[in-house]
Scaffold this motif. Structure first.
Motif, short mmCIF file in Angstrom:
data_model
loop_
_atom_site.label_atom_id
_atom_site.label_comp_id
_atom_site.label_asym_id
_atom_site.label_seq_id
_atom_site.Cartn_x
_atom_site.Cartn_y
_atom_site.Cartn_z
N ARG A 223 -21.22 9.27 -9.13
CA ARG A 223 -21.42 9.94 -7.83
C ARG A 223 -21.36 8.94 -6.68
N LEU A 224 -21.82 7.73 -6.92
CA LEU A 224 -21.75 6.72 -5.87
C LEU A 224 -20.30 6.39 -5.53
N ARG A 225 -19.42 6.35 -6.54
CA ARG A 225 -17.99 6.13 -6.26
C ARG A 225 -17.41 7.28 -5.46
N LEU A 226 -17.74 8.50 -5.85
CA LEU A 226 -17.24 9.66 -5.12
C LEU A 226 -17.73 9.65 -3.67
N VAL A 227 -19.01 9.29 -3.49
CA VAL A 227 -19.58 9.23 -2.14
C VAL A 227 -18.83 8.19 -1.30
N ARG A 228 -18.48 7.08 -1.91
CA ARG A 228 -17.75 6.03 -1.19
C ARG A 228 -16.43 6.55 -0.65
N THR A 229 -15.75 7.36 -1.46
CA THR A 229 -14.48 7.94 -1.02
C THR A 229 -14.71 8.99 0.06
N MET A 230 -15.69 9.86 -0.15
CA MET A 230 -15.92 10.95 0.81
C MET A 230 -16.50 10.46 2.12
N ALA A 231 -17.07 9.25 2.13
CA ALA A 231 -17.58 8.69 3.38
C ALA A 231 -16.44 8.36 4.34
N ARG A 232 -15.21 8.19 3.77
CA ARG A 232 -14.06 7.82 4.60
C ARG A 232 -13.30 9.02 5.12
N GLY A 233 -13.64 10.21 4.63
CA GLY A 233 -12.96 11.40 5.10
C GLY A 233 -13.07 12.53 4.09
N PRO A 234 -12.66 13.76 4.47
CA PRO A 234 -12.76 14.90 3.57
C PRO A 234 -11.72 14.84 2.45
N HIS A 235 -12.13 15.24 1.25
CA HIS A 235 -11.25 15.23 0.08
C HIS A 235 -11.47 16.48 -0.74
N GLU B 144 -8.16 15.60 -5.39
CA GLU B 144 -7.95 14.25 -4.85
C GLU B 144 -8.99 13.27 -5.38
N LEU B 145 -10.21 13.72 -5.44
CA LEU B 145 -11.28 12.85 -5.95
C LEU B 145 -11.07 12.54 -7.43
N ALA B 146 -10.64 13.55 -8.18
CA ALA B 146 -10.40 13.35 -9.61
C ALA B 146 -9.28 12.33 -9.81
N ALA B 147 -8.21 12.46 -9.02
CA ALA B 147 -7.08 11.53 -9.16
C ALA B 147 -7.46 10.13 -8.72
N ALA B 148 -8.24 10.02 -7.68
CA ALA B 148 -8.60 8.71 -7.15
C ALA B 148 -9.44 7.91 -8.15
N TRP B 149 -10.26 8.62 -8.93
CA TRP B 149 -11.19 7.92 -9.84
C TRP B 149 -10.90 8.20 -11.31
N GLN B 150 -9.74 8.81 -11.58
CA GLN B 150 -9.31 9.08 -12.96
C GLN B 150 -10.38 9.86 -13.75
N LEU B 151 -10.81 10.95 -13.11
CA LEU B 151 -11.79 11.84 -13.72
C LEU B 151 -11.17 13.22 -13.87
N SER B 152 -11.78 14.06 -14.70
CA SER B 152 -11.31 15.45 -14.79
C SER B 152 -11.89 16.26 -13.63
N ALA B 153 -11.18 17.30 -13.23
CA ALA B 153 -11.65 18.14 -12.13
C ALA B 153 -13.02 18.76 -12.43
N PRO B 154 -13.24 19.27 -13.67
CA PRO B 154 -14.58 19.83 -13.96
C PRO B 154 -15.70 18.79 -13.83
N GLU B 155 -15.41 17.54 -14.25
CA GLU B 155 -16.43 16.50 -14.14
C GLU B 155 -16.74 16.22 -12.67
N VAL B 156 -15.71 16.14 -11.84
CA VAL B 156 -15.93 15.93 -10.40
C VAL B 156 -16.73 17.09 -9.82
N SER B 157 -16.40 18.31 -10.22
CA SER B 157 -17.11 19.49 -9.70
C SER B 157 -18.59 19.43 -10.02
N ARG B 158 -18.91 18.97 -11.24
CA ARG B 158 -20.33 18.88 -11.62
C ARG B 158 -21.07 17.87 -10.73
N HIS B 159 -20.44 16.74 -10.48
CA HIS B 159 -21.08 15.73 -9.64
C HIS B 159 -21.19 16.20 -8.18
N LEU B 160 -20.17 16.89 -7.70
CA LEU B 160 -20.23 17.42 -6.34
C LEU B 160 -21.35 18.45 -6.20
#
Length: 364
Positions: free
Chosen positions: A292-304, A308-324
């Motif tokens: 989540r800290l990595r995702l926050v670092r990306t989202m601090a720079r702009g909306p995603h 996009e978040l999944a691709a940036a951090w090589q995660l699955s979309a469901p995993e990103v959704s759970r953290h969001l």
């Protein structure tokens, strides 16, 4: 964790909203002793400290444990008077045992001395009081020794010191803040009269609420880093005292034998509302996860988007959704829909407040 005041069966008219000169002086003395707790008052604290006569400064330093880390209960009156002199007269009417126990509770930190064992008459309680005072430093030990040996003399010294504070700085400051305090108290009293106790109590602070339990009991619950319970029914009611200098503290008198009192920050425009300790903890836990800290670092720079978040951090979309979902529940994200896409961005203003929210919560 919370402080709970039982008001079951207590008529609403026994809830008193009123300013108190002594309680506000107590708050000012705390600011002078702990200016780091009150960054918005640094200017006042610095200028006031510079103008206080040296002899009074020495006396205040000697007694500052009465208001530094906690407050002596007798400095927050359950039935405030019109003037500081009126309230000091009421303090003079307290018996020595209650006064000494109230002072030594502060001197000895958070440990509550048993009411049944007075340090003035019980050797074990006396020794324990001296022990705890000595652990807090030589000034505390000297004060405890003098108070235990000659309560009337020390009480007279404390009163003269507070009277000298009135002429040195308190009178001018009190004249400035009294109109705001009186207006705040009137507003809360009007809410009580026209909309009931629940709304009046809720208006004090988001950290204060009125709960009706399944057992039919009514309780005022204050979000604090402690667990204590007291009853207002046997002590004549509850007093709510607005303060300007006490922000961000919620000061609660809850010891046995005292009327419960809550000193709360008076309403002030353009100030963010305090958040609960539970929400601060939830946000810290949400940010503690490395993904989540990595995702926050990306989202601090702009909306995603999630993709996009999944691709940036090589995660699955469901995993990103759970953290969001965790970050959203903690109130750390803002969202914006663009067509069929949902964009997520870090709430920079809310995140920036996390440090001050944490300090306010633990100082409350």
């Amino acid at each position: 964790m919370s402080v709970t005041i039982d008001i079951t069966g207590l008529p609403d008219e026994r809830l008193l909203f009123t300013p108190s000169p002594l309680a506000e002086l107590n708050a000012m003395l705390h600011v002078l002793a702990e200016p780091a707790h009150h960054p918005a008052l640094h200017g006042w604290a610095s200028s006031t400290t510079a103008t206080i006569p040296p002899e009074l400064s020495e006396r205040l330093l000697e007694a500052d444990f009465l208001w530094r880390s906690s407050r002596a209960d007798f400095l927050v009156p359950g039935l405030p008077g019109a003037t500081l002199a009126d309230e000091l007269d009421a303090v003079d009417r307290i018996d020595d045992e209650l006064y000494v126990t109230g002072a030594l509770i502060t001197t000895c930190g958070s440990s509550r001395l048993a009411r049944a064992a007075s340090p003035l008459t019980d050797p074990a309680a006396n020794e324990r009081a001296r022990e705890l005072a000595l652990a807090r430093g030589p000034r505390q030990a000297a004060f405890a020794d003098r108070l235990l040996a000659d309560p009337p003399a020390v009480r007279a010294l404390v009163r003269r010191m507070l009277e000298d504070c009135e002429s040195a700085f308190f009178a001018d400051a009190w004249r400035r803040v009294l109109p705001a305090l009186a207006a705040d108290a009137r507003h809360k009293a009007d809410l009580l009269a026209h909309r009931g106790a629940a709304e009046a109590v809720a208006a004090l602070s988001p950290a204060v609420g009125l709960e009706q339990g399944e057992d039919g009991r009514r309780r005022i619950v204050i979000d604090k880093l402690q667990d204590n319970t007291t009853s207002a029914v046997d002590n004549g009611g509850v007093t709510f005292i607005p303060t300007v200098f006490g922000r961000p503290h919620l000061l609660v008198v809850h010891a046995a034998g005292w009327r419960p009192v809550l000193q709360y920050p008076a309403a002030e425009a353009d100030l963010p509302e305090p958040v609960s300790l539970a929400l601060v903890q939830q946000r810290l836990e949400a940010l503690a996860h490395p993904v989540r800290l990595r995702l926050v670092r990306t989202m601090a720079r702009g909306p995603h988007t999630t993709g996009e978040l999944a691709a940036a951090w090589q995660l699955s979309a469901p995993e990103v959704s759970r953290h969001l979902a965790v970050l959203r529940k903690a109130g750390l994200l803002t969202t914006e829909r663009r067509g069929r896409y949902m964009l997520y961005q870090l709430d920079l203003a809310g995140s920036a407040r996390l440090g001050s929210d944490f300090l306010e919560a633990v100082l409350r």
